[in-house]
Write an enzyme that holds these catalytic residues in place. Structure first.
Site, PDB file in Angstrom:
ATOM      1  N   CYS A   1       0.585  -0.965  -0.001  1.00  0.00           N
ATOM      2  CA  CYS A   1      -0.265  -0.016   0.243  1.00  0.00           C
ATOM      3  C   CYS A   1       0.770   0.903   0.256  1.00  0.00           C
ATOM      4  O   CYS A   1       1.998   0.905   0.490  1.00  0.00           O
ATOM      5  CB  CYS A   1      -0.513   0.132   1.140  1.00  0.00           C
ATOM      6  SG  CYS A   1      -1.837  -1.501   1.696  1.00  0.00           S
TER       7      CYS A   1
ATOM      8  N   ARG B   1       3.653   0.037  -6.973  1.00  0.00           N
ATOM      9  CA  ARG B   1       3.489  -1.078  -5.686  1.00  0.00           C
ATOM     10  C   ARG B   1       2.475  -1.699  -5.813  1.00  0.00           C
ATOM     11  O   ARG B   1       2.377  -3.042  -5.328  1.00  0.00           O
ATOM     12  CB  ARG B   1       3.660  -0.268  -4.243  1.00  0.00           C
ATOM     13  CG  ARG B   1       4.758   0.854  -3.940  1.00  0.00           C
ATOM     14  CD  ARG B   1       3.695   1.028  -2.756  1.00  0.00           C
ATOM     15  NE  ARG B   1       5.568   2.106  -1.927  1.00  0.00           N
ATOM     16  CZ  ARG B   1       5.631   1.622  -1.013  1.00  0.00           C
ATOM     17  NH1 ARG B   1       5.210   0.807  -0.075  1.00  0.00           N
ATOM     18  NH2 ARG B   1       6.545   1.924   0.360  1.00  0.00           N
TER      19      ARG B   1
ATOM     20  N   TRP C   1      -4.071  -1.677  -0.877  1.00  0.00           N
ATOM     21  CA  TRP C   1      -4.225  -3.767  -1.782  1.00  0.00           C
ATOM     22  C   TRP C   1      -5.941  -4.276  -0.508  1.00  0.00           C
ATOM     23  O   TRP C   1      -4.882  -4.234   1.049  1.00  0.00           O
ATOM     24  CB  TRP C   1      -2.828  -4.509  -1.416  1.00  0.00           C
ATOM     25  CG  TRP C   1      -2.426  -4.161  -3.138  1.00  0.00           C
ATOM     26  CD1 TRP C   1      -1.105  -3.878  -3.581  1.00  0.00           C
ATOM     27  CD2 TRP C   1      -2.820  -5.144  -3.853  1.00  0.00           C
ATOM     28  NE1 TRP C   1      -0.580  -4.306  -4.855  1.00  0.00           N
ATOM     29  CE2 TRP C   1      -1.291  -4.853  -4.818  1.00  0.00           C
ATOM     30  CE3 TRP C   1      -3.968  -6.487  -4.997  1.00  0.00           C
ATOM     31  CZ2 TRP C   1      -1.554  -5.774  -6.505  1.00  0.00           C
ATOM     32  CZ3 TRP C   1      -4.321  -5.621  -5.652  1.00  0.00           C
ATOM     33  CH2 TRP C   1      -2.909  -6.592  -6.850  1.00  0.00           C
TER      34      TRP C   1
ATOM     35  N   ASN D   1      -1.045   0.466   6.001  1.00  0.00           N
ATOM     36  CA  ASN D   1      -0.173  -0.313   5.264  1.00  0.00           C
ATOM     37  C   ASN D   1       0.029  -1.396   6.706  1.00  0.00           C
ATOM     38  O   ASN D   1       0.603  -1.290   7.452  1.00  0.00           O
ATOM     39  CB  ASN D   1       0.782   0.171   4.740  1.00  0.00           C
ATOM     40  CG  ASN D   1       1.456  -0.204   3.811  1.00  0.00           C
ATOM     41  OD1 ASN D   1       1.163  -1.598   3.561  1.00  0.00           O
ATOM     42  ND2 ASN D   1       3.052  -0.176   3.572  1.00  0.00           N
ATOM     43  N   GLY D   2      -0.457  -2.845   6.042  1.00  0.00           N
ATOM     44  CA  GLY D   2       0.310  -3.486   6.400  1.00  0.00           C
ATOM     45  C   GLY D   2      -1.637  -4.158   7.507  1.00  0.00           C
ATOM     46  O   GLY D   2      -1.786  -4.255   7.238  1.00  0.00           O
TER      47      GLY D   2
ATOM     48  N   GLU E   1      19.910 -22.332   0.785  1.00  0.00           N
ATOM     49  CA  GLU E   1      19.966 -21.487   0.138  1.00  0.00           C
ATOM     50  C   GLU E   1      20.870 -20.375   0.741  1.00  0.00           C
ATOM     51  O   GLU E   1      21.388 -19.261  -0.034  1.00  0.00           O
ATOM     52  CB  GLU E   1      18.196 -20.690   0.245  1.00  0.00           C
ATOM     53  CG  GLU E   1      17.727 -19.292  -0.433  1.00  0.00           C
ATOM     54  CD  GLU E   1      18.203 -18.374  -1.372  1.00  0.00           C
ATOM     55  OE1 GLU E   1      18.185 -17.250  -0.941  1.00  0.00           O
ATOM     56  OE2 GLU E   1      18.393 -19.255  -1.757  1.00  0.00           O
TER      57      GLU E   1
ATOM     58  N   LYS F   1      23.484 -17.902  -1.338  1.00  0.00           N
ATOM     59  CA  LYS F   1      23.334 -16.539  -1.101  1.00  0.00           C
ATOM     60  C   LYS F   1      25.012 -15.666  -0.293  1.00  0.00           C
ATOM     61  O   LYS F   1      25.366 -14.797  -0.731  1.00  0.00           O
ATOM     62  CB  LYS F   1      22.413 -15.930  -0.093  1.00  0.00           C
ATOM     63  CG  LYS F   1      21.380 -15.805  -0.374  1.00  0.00           C
ATOM     64  CD  LYS F   1      21.122 -14.362  -0.711  1.00  0.00           C
ATOM     65  CE  LYS F   1      19.411 -14.011  -1.732  1.00  0.00           C
ATOM     66  NZ  LYS F   1      19.657 -15.682  -2.764  1.00  0.00           N
TER      67      LYS F   1
ATOM     68  N   GLU G   1      27.297 -15.815  -3.827  1.00  0.00           N
ATOM     69  CA  GLU G   1      27.024 -14.591  -4.932  1.00  0.00           C
ATOM     70  C   GLU G   1      27.111 -13.513  -4.181  1.00  0.00           C
ATOM     71  O   GLU G   1      27.575 -12.737  -5.239  1.00  0.00           O
ATOM     72  CB  GLU G   1      25.078 -14.645  -4.491  1.00  0.00           C
ATOM     73  CG  GLU G   1      24.582 -15.574  -5.828  1.00  0.00           C
ATOM     74  CD  GLU G   1      22.943 -15.352  -5.554  1.00  0.00           C
ATOM     75  OE1 GLU G   1      22.127 -15.453  -6.382  1.00  0.00           O
ATOM     76  OE2 GLU G   1      22.367 -15.571  -4.206  1.00  0.00           O
TER      77      GLU G   1
ATOM     78  N   HIS H   1      27.961 -38.898   4.746  1.00  0.00           N
ATOM     79  CA  HIS H   1      28.218 -39.554   3.867  1.00  0.00           C
ATOM     80  C   HIS H   1      28.819 -38.349   2.788  1.00  0.00           C
ATOM     81  O   HIS H   1      28.896 -38.963   2.240  1.00  0.00           O
ATOM     82  CB  HIS H   1      26.829 -39.094   3.338  1.00  0.00           C
ATOM     83  CG  HIS H   1      25.806 -40.319   3.842  1.00  0.00           C
ATOM     84  ND1 HIS H   1      25.350 -41.864   3.429  1.00  0.00           N
ATOM     85  CD2 HIS H   1      25.161 -40.445   4.695  1.00  0.00           C
ATOM     86  CE1 HIS H   1      24.501 -42.639   4.287  1.00  0.00           C
ATOM     87  NE2 HIS H   1      23.594 -41.414   5.065  1.00  0.00           N
TER      88      HIS H   1
ATOM     89  N   LYS I   1      20.482  -9.683 -12.809  1.00  0.00           N
ATOM     90  CA  LYS I   1      19.821  -9.757 -12.261  1.00  0.00           C
ATOM     91  C   LYS I   1      18.920 -10.800 -12.873  1.00  0.00           C
ATOM     92  O   LYS I   1      17.835 -12.409 -12.353  1.00  0.00           O
ATOM     93  CB  LYS I   1      18.643  -8.473 -12.448  1.00  0.00           C
ATOM     94  CG  LYS I   1      17.253  -8.828 -11.494  1.00  0.00           C
ATOM     95  CD  LYS I   1      17.276  -9.002 -10.103  1.00  0.00           C
ATOM     96  CE  LYS I   1      16.088  -9.440  -8.988  1.00  0.00           C
ATOM     97  NZ  LYS I   1      16.581  -9.878  -7.341  1.00  0.00           N
TER      98      LYS I   1
END
Length: 608
Positions: free
Chosen positions: A2, A27, A74, A98-99, A480, A484, A487, A503, A603
């Protein structure tokens, strides 16, 4: 996400508010509204749909007040219509928000018992009535807001205006961002510096828990305990940039901190907060109860989101899932039963390998569902069904907020599938949805670990090799986390299922290899801790991500422990992703790398 705008000016503000809201259109929104004081009394204009509808309303019935608040919404609680559009108001106060207010049902019941009459289905109206009740009891506006904030649970940003007070506006933030703009005899509020750019380049960013009292003379800022505080004023570059870094050093850091907000708005797109049920499009061309198997394809971080989705779908919907990296899937000529469902996950919606896999599945008679952040992308256009993630523009190459928004969509899909297949009862759905509604608040709490994470990252930056371990839902987070770190810091890192340690990977363990263990105190905790003990016995330096119970059970084996809030196992990946991201970010900062644009990476990978 929002959009919030507030102006205390010296001339009519409605036109400026709409201009600022237009800068927040990226947004996304489904309705908009403005409130000002006319002869010191609150007046509103609201409209469903695009800003042009609000502009038409304002042309037909102008607002000439010199103080006002505006909002693009939203829908979270209640349908996206004019009645539920912001600002929400009583005869004493107008609010934009907002939230998510998590405890709004209990508060609404309490207020209705005291005689309050609600006009909307929203959680925001609860805030307006709480403040009004305090004002009616004789509290001055600032104290009325302070008392109200103490009653609210969740992650939110607020801008508040008072009937009869044409030189007073109050803002507050907990989780969702809010910035102050400083003018000459004017003051501004905005949920993004880009909204304030037409008026000023002098911006102060509220810190989490802050609230501010604005007059034309300036701003008085208070922390969550009500103590006066001073926050630095910055010169914003938002006039030159589509999206401003704000007071963050890198876009990646800003995007990590946006996660409570963007998760809440992604949730709003798929959940009915009032009934705690998942709300999917009515025209889906498939029924989960008729599916025998799902195929998921993605690349990089999106693949790891899909891996979490596989765990969720198989556990909560008892629906088998095949998942593969798109660059392998596209060449395997996989046999697919006609009428199956294939899910493709991509931030950009332009990933070449994922798009090629989509086209193969389409040729094999699969229903195509895409989870993308760019609705106009090629993958979205070629999909039968699109489930957008509402993360907003993600500038940093290393995906952060897009990842957690992808997880949010997948979680909602798993719940919906479980209900359609008769695996989840109505009470199970409410329990899981309630856990998701708590995620923005829990994410805000996780962000408060940053100072401790920064200390750990200082040591991590000296390592040449790092291992990540996790079980179950936390295994994809180990993968992940390693990605990160590779990267953006260029440190070699690998993620493993904790049960695989013996293992092979255990041969790598010595006193020079940090081992990051993602292990909340869930049903798999004891198994993971036994693996951690094997690491400790070989001199490995353990960094444990867990909760209070896990920290107590682990004793003094870890070199460092990050203690997160206790939460339902279902939502752990959404919260534990945040310290994993911050560890990589701060390690890269200490290494001096280009965090937002790491070497050799793009990106969007639009070529094979």
């Amino acid at each position: 996400m929002c959009g919030i705008v507030g102006i205390i000016g010296n001339e009519p503000v409605a036109e400026g508010i709409v201009e600022a809201l237009r800068r927040l259109e990226y947004r996304g929104y489904d309705s908009a509204g403005v409130a000002t004081l006319e002869d010191k009394h609150l007046q509103r204009r609201r409209a469903e749909g695009k800003l042009r509808n609000l502009e038409t309303r304002l042309r037909d019935a102008p607002l000439m007040g010199h103080i006002g608040i505006g909002h693009t919404r939203w829908a979270t609680h209640g349908a996206p219509n004019e009645t539920n559009a912001h600002p929400h108001a009583t005869d004493r106060v107008a609010v934009v928000h907002n939230g998510i207010i998590e405890n709004f049902r209990d508060l609404r019941t309490e207020l209705e018992a005291g005689g309050a009459v609600f006009q909307t289905d929203t959680d925001t109206e609860t805030v307006a009535h709480l403040i009004s009740r305090e004002l009616a009891a004789g509290q001055p506006p600032a104290e009325a807001v302070r008392r109200t904030l103490s009653r609210l649970e969740g992650a939110f940003a607020l801008a508040i205006m008072f009937d009869g007070q044409d030189d007073l506006m109050i803002g507050a933030r907990r989780g969702s961002p809010l910035a102050i703009g400083h003018g000459d005899g004017e003051m501004f509020l905005g949920s993004d510096a880009i909204a304030l750019a037409p008026f000023t380049d002098r911006v102060t960013y509220l810190e989490d828990g802050d609230w501010v009292v604005l007059t034309r003379a300036g701003a008085s800022i208070y922390d969550g305990d009500g103590n006066p505080v001073v926050r630095p004023m910055n010169r914003s570059l938002a006039t030159a940039l589509l999206v401003d870094k704000g007071n963050f050093r890198h876009f990646m850091a800003k995007e990590i901190y946006e996660q409570p907000e963007v998760i809440s708005h992604t949730l709003a797109n798929y959940i009915d907060m009032a009934t705690e049920t998942v709300r999917l499009p009515e025209d889906l061309p498939f029924d989960f109860s008729q599916l025998k198997r799902i195929t998921i394809c993605a690349c990089g971080t999106a693949y790891y989101a899909g891996l979490v989705g596989k765990y969720w779908m198989e556990k909560y919907a008892r629906l088998p899932v095949d998942i593969d990296v798109a660059s392998e899937f596209r060449y395997r000529e996989v046999p697919l039963e006609e009428g199956g469902l294939a899910i493709f996950i991509s931030q950009s919606g332009e990933t070449a390998d994922t798009l090629a896999s989509l086209r193969y599945c389409d040729s094999q008679g699969q229903h195509i569902l895409s989870i993308v952040n760019v609705r106009e992308s090629t993958i979205a256009r070629e999909s039968g069904t699109v489930f957008p993630t509402l993360a907003g523009p993600e500038i940093g190459v290393a995906s952060t907020k897009a990842f957690t928004c992808q997880l949010t969509v997948l979680a909602c899909l798993a719940i919906a599938a479980g209900r359609q297949r008769g695996i989840l009862a109505e009470s199970d759905e409410r329990k899981l949805v309630h856990a998701l509604v708590e995620v923005p608040r829990l994410a805000t709490q996780a962000l408060k670990l940053e100072p401790q994470i920064e200390d750990i990252a200082r040591d991590l930056s000296r390592a040449r090799d790092v291992l990540y371990l996790g079980r179950g839902l936390n295994y994809p987070l180990a993968l992940e986390g390693a990605l990160k770190l590779k990267e953006i810091s260029y440190i070699h890192a690998e993620g493993y299922a904790a049960g695989e340690l013996k293992h092979g990977p255990i041969a790598l363990i010595d006193e020079n290899v940090p081992v990051i263990v993602v292990s909340p105190s869930d049903s798999l905790f004891d198994k993971t801790i036994s693996n951690m003990q094997e690491v400790a016995a070989r001199g490995g330096n353990i960094i444990l991500l867990t909760d209070e119970d896990g920290a107590q059970a682990s004793g003094d084996q870890p070199q460092a422990t990050l203690v997160l809030p206790k939460m339902f196992q279902f939502v752990q990946p959404l919260i534990y992703a945040i310290p994993v991201q911050l560890l990589a970010y701060h390690t890269a900062v200490f290494m001096g790398t280009d965090v937002d644009q790491p070497r050799n990476l793009a990106k969007s990978v639009t070529v094979e």
